[in-house]
Write a protein that holds these residues in place. Structure first.
Motif, PDB file in Angstrom:
ATOM      1  N   ASP A  45       3.373  94.096  -3.071  1.00 20.75           N
ATOM      2  CA  ASP A  45       2.950  92.783  -2.876  1.00 20.75           C
ATOM      3  C   ASP A  45       2.122  92.274  -3.838  1.00 20.75           C
ATOM      4  OD1 ASP A  45       4.847  92.244  -0.571  1.00 20.75           O
ATOM      5  OD2 ASP A  45       3.094  92.463   0.793  1.00 20.75           O
ATOM      6  N   TRP A  46       1.132  93.044  -4.062  1.00 24.94           N
ATOM      7  CA  TRP A  46       0.045  92.813  -5.158  1.00 24.94           C
ATOM      8  C   TRP A  46       0.680  92.824  -6.796  1.00 24.94           C
ATOM      9  CZ3 TRP A  46      -1.763  96.581  -8.879  1.00 24.94           C
ATOM     10  CH2 TRP A  46      -2.999  96.061  -9.531  1.00 24.94           C
ATOM     11  N   LEU A  47       1.635  93.835  -6.909  1.00 20.52           N
ATOM     12  CA  LEU A  47       2.363  93.701  -8.181  1.00 20.52           C
ATOM     13  C   LEU A  47       3.459  92.813  -8.142  1.00 20.52           C
ATOM     14  CD1 LEU A  47       3.188  97.722  -8.426  1.00 20.52           C
ATOM     15  CD2 LEU A  47       1.350  96.394  -9.792  1.00 20.52           C
ATOM     16  N   PHE A  48       4.238  92.410  -7.348  1.00 21.50           N
ATOM     17  CA  PHE A  48       5.009  91.166  -7.363  1.00 21.50           C
ATOM     18  C   PHE A  48       4.198  89.920  -7.461  1.00 21.50           C
ATOM     19  CE2 PHE A  48       8.362  93.727  -4.460  1.00 21.50           C
ATOM     20  CZ  PHE A  48       8.897  94.270  -5.539  1.00 21.50           C
ATOM     21  N   GLY A  49       2.964  89.812  -6.914  1.00 24.06           N
ATOM     22  CA  GLY A  49       2.208  88.752  -7.289  1.00 24.06           C
ATOM     23  C   GLY A  49       1.587  88.718  -8.683  1.00 24.06           C
ATOM     24  N   ALA A  50       1.625  89.848  -9.259  1.00 24.02           N
ATOM     25  CA  ALA A  50       1.263  89.707 -10.874  1.00 24.02           C
ATOM     26  C   ALA A  50       2.256  89.713 -11.619  1.00 24.02           C
ATOM     27  CB  ALA A  50       0.434  91.189 -11.027  1.00 24.02           C
ATOM     28  N   ASN A  51       3.401  89.095 -11.390  1.00 20.79           N
ATOM     29  CA  ASN A  51       4.599  88.823 -12.145  1.00 20.79           C
ATOM     30  C   ASN A  51       5.602  89.989 -12.307  1.00 20.79           C
ATOM     31  OD1 ASN A  51       6.329  86.957 -13.299  1.00 20.79           O
ATOM     32  ND2 ASN A  51       5.394  86.804 -15.209  1.00 20.79           N
ATOM     33  N   VAL A  52       5.482  91.043 -11.629  1.00 17.05           N
ATOM     34  CA  VAL A  52       6.401  92.161 -11.639  1.00 17.05           C
ATOM     35  C   VAL A  52       7.607  91.713 -11.072  1.00 17.05           C
ATOM     36  CG1 VAL A  52       7.004  94.710 -11.008  1.00 17.05           C
ATOM     37  CG2 VAL A  52       4.559  94.030 -11.683  1.00 17.05           C
ATOM     38  N   CYS A  53       8.921  91.971 -11.527  1.00 12.32           N
ATOM     39  CA  CYS A  53      10.148  91.369 -11.080  1.00 12.32           C
ATOM     40  C   CYS A  53      10.719  92.505 -10.011  1.00 12.32           C
ATOM     41  CB  CYS A  53      11.007  90.920 -12.127  1.00 12.32           C
ATOM     42  SG  CYS A  53      12.655  90.222 -11.470  1.00 12.32           S
ATOM     43  N   GLY A  54      11.236  91.998  -8.714  1.00 10.20           N
ATOM     44  CA  GLY A  54      11.709  92.948  -7.944  1.00 10.20           C
ATOM     45  C   GLY A  54      13.430  92.592  -7.768  1.00 10.20           C
ATOM     46  N   PRO A  55      13.855  93.493  -6.817  1.00 12.20           N
ATOM     47  CA  PRO A  55      15.401  93.278  -6.628  1.00 12.20           C
ATOM     48  C   PRO A  55      15.902  91.950  -5.972  1.00 12.20           C
ATOM     49  CG  PRO A  55      14.515  94.931  -5.022  1.00 12.20           C
ATOM     50  CD  PRO A  55      13.304  94.320  -6.080  1.00 12.20           C
ATOM     51  N   GLN A  56      17.000  91.621  -6.305  1.00 14.43           N
ATOM     52  CA  GLN A  56      17.702  90.297  -5.578  1.00 14.43           C
ATOM     53  C   GLN A  56      18.333  90.786  -4.398  1.00 14.43           C
ATOM     54  OE1 GLN A  56      20.265  88.602  -8.478  1.00 14.43           O
ATOM     55  NE2 GLN A  56      21.195  87.549  -6.969  1.00 14.43           N
ATOM     56  N   TYR A  64      14.223  92.583   3.814  1.00 19.32           N
ATOM     57  CA  TYR A  64      13.482  93.629   2.893  1.00 19.32           C
ATOM     58  C   TYR A  64      14.071  94.223   1.565  1.00 19.32           C
ATOM     59  CZ  TYR A  64      16.552  97.012   5.079  1.00 19.32           C
ATOM     60  OH  TYR A  64      17.936  97.562   5.654  1.00 19.32           O
ATOM     61  N   HIS A  65      15.352  93.836   1.437  1.00 20.68           N
ATOM     62  CA  HIS A  65      16.042  94.170   0.074  1.00 20.68           C
ATOM     63  C   HIS A  65      15.262  93.248  -1.189  1.00 20.68           C
ATOM     64  CE1 HIS A  65      19.232  96.849   0.857  1.00 20.68           C
ATOM     65  NE2 HIS A  65      19.329  96.212   1.844  1.00 20.68           N
ATOM     66  N   ASP A  66      14.463  92.259  -0.746  1.00 17.01           N
ATOM     67  CA  ASP A  66      13.611  92.005  -1.853  1.00 17.01           C
ATOM     68  C   ASP A  66      12.588  92.498  -2.378  1.00 17.01           C
ATOM     69  OD1 ASP A  66      11.675  91.366   0.307  1.00 17.01           O
ATOM     70  OD2 ASP A  66      11.397  89.469  -0.360  1.00 17.01           O
ATOM     71  N   LYS A  67      12.354  93.781  -1.660  1.00 17.13           N
ATOM     72  CA  LYS A  67      11.228  94.853  -1.961  1.00 17.13           C
ATOM     73  C   LYS A  67      11.889  96.099  -2.255  1.00 17.13           C
ATOM     74  CE  LYS A  67       7.782  97.522  -0.031  1.00 17.13           C
ATOM     75  NZ  LYS A  67       7.997  98.531   1.127  1.00 17.13           N
ATOM     76  N   GLU A  68      13.004  96.611  -1.324  1.00 17.02           N
ATOM     77  CA  GLU A  68      13.592  97.769  -1.387  1.00 17.02           C
ATOM     78  C   GLU A  68      15.102  97.806  -1.381  1.00 17.02           C
ATOM     79  OE1 GLU A  68      12.527  99.647   2.429  1.00 17.02           O
ATOM     80  OE2 GLU A  68      10.643  99.044   2.365  1.00 17.02           O
ATOM     81  N   ALA A  69      15.509  98.044  -2.737  1.00 14.61           N
ATOM     82  CA  ALA A  69      16.734  98.167  -2.902  1.00 14.61           C
ATOM     83  C   ALA A  69      17.544  99.071  -2.174  1.00 14.61           C
ATOM     84  CB  ALA A  69      17.129  98.374  -4.496  1.00 14.61           C
ATOM     85  N   ARG A  70      16.831 100.305  -1.714  1.00 15.88           N
ATOM     86  CA  ARG A  70      17.548 101.194  -0.830  1.00 15.88           C
ATOM     87  C   ARG A  70      18.700 101.901  -1.273  1.00 15.88           C
ATOM     88  NH1 ARG A  70      13.964 101.745   3.085  1.00 15.88           N
ATOM     89  NH2 ARG A  70      15.029 103.238   3.557  1.00 15.88           N
TER      90      ARG A  70
END
Length: 128
Positions: A45-56, A64-70
């Motif tokens: 959450d901290w990194l995504f808040g600092a403009n790190v891009c996560g999975p679609q 939860y796939h917006d954090k964990e592509a699994r």
């Protein structure tokens, strides 16, 4: 405006022939791995808040796939292939100035499958 993580150069990519997606799809250059309930969600959450891009998230998938592509720990997702995994990050292209972004998959259980990660990145050499 100063952008965080500006100096990073290159990360893996696959060439894909499709009109629906771009020629080069970037793989994550950050794999946030760790044990379940060890704080990975807070760090993500901290990194995504600092403009790190996560999975679609794709249609009909859990939120939860917006954090964990699994991808590396779920067989049915892995069987869809490397391009399927890479498409989760197609929105994570370089910023408006052409600088590469940090792109992150934060699946904690990836810790159990280092050989799968290594194999994927071995097949997709960096572009730096």
């Amino acid at each position: 405006e100063e952008r965080p993580f500006r100096r990073f150069k290159g990360y893996g990519e696959f060439s894909v022939e499709s009109t629906e997606i771009s020629n080069k799809i970037k793989l994550p250059n950050v794999q946030l791995i760790g044990a379940q309930n060890a704080g990975t969600t807070s760090i993500a959450d901290w990194l995504f808040g600092a403009n790190v891009c996560g999975p679609q998230i794709f249609d009909d998938e859990p939120s939860y796939h917006d954090k964990e592509a699994r991808f590396f720990d779920e067989r049915d997702l892995r069987e869809r292939g490397n391009e399927f995994y890479a498409r989760r990050f197609r929105r994570c292209a370089a910023d408006g100035d052409g600088n590469p972004r940090f792109v992150m998959d934060a699946t904690p259980d990836t810790l159990l499958y280092p050989e799968r990660i290594h194999e994927m990145y071995r097949q997709a050499p960096g572009d730096s």
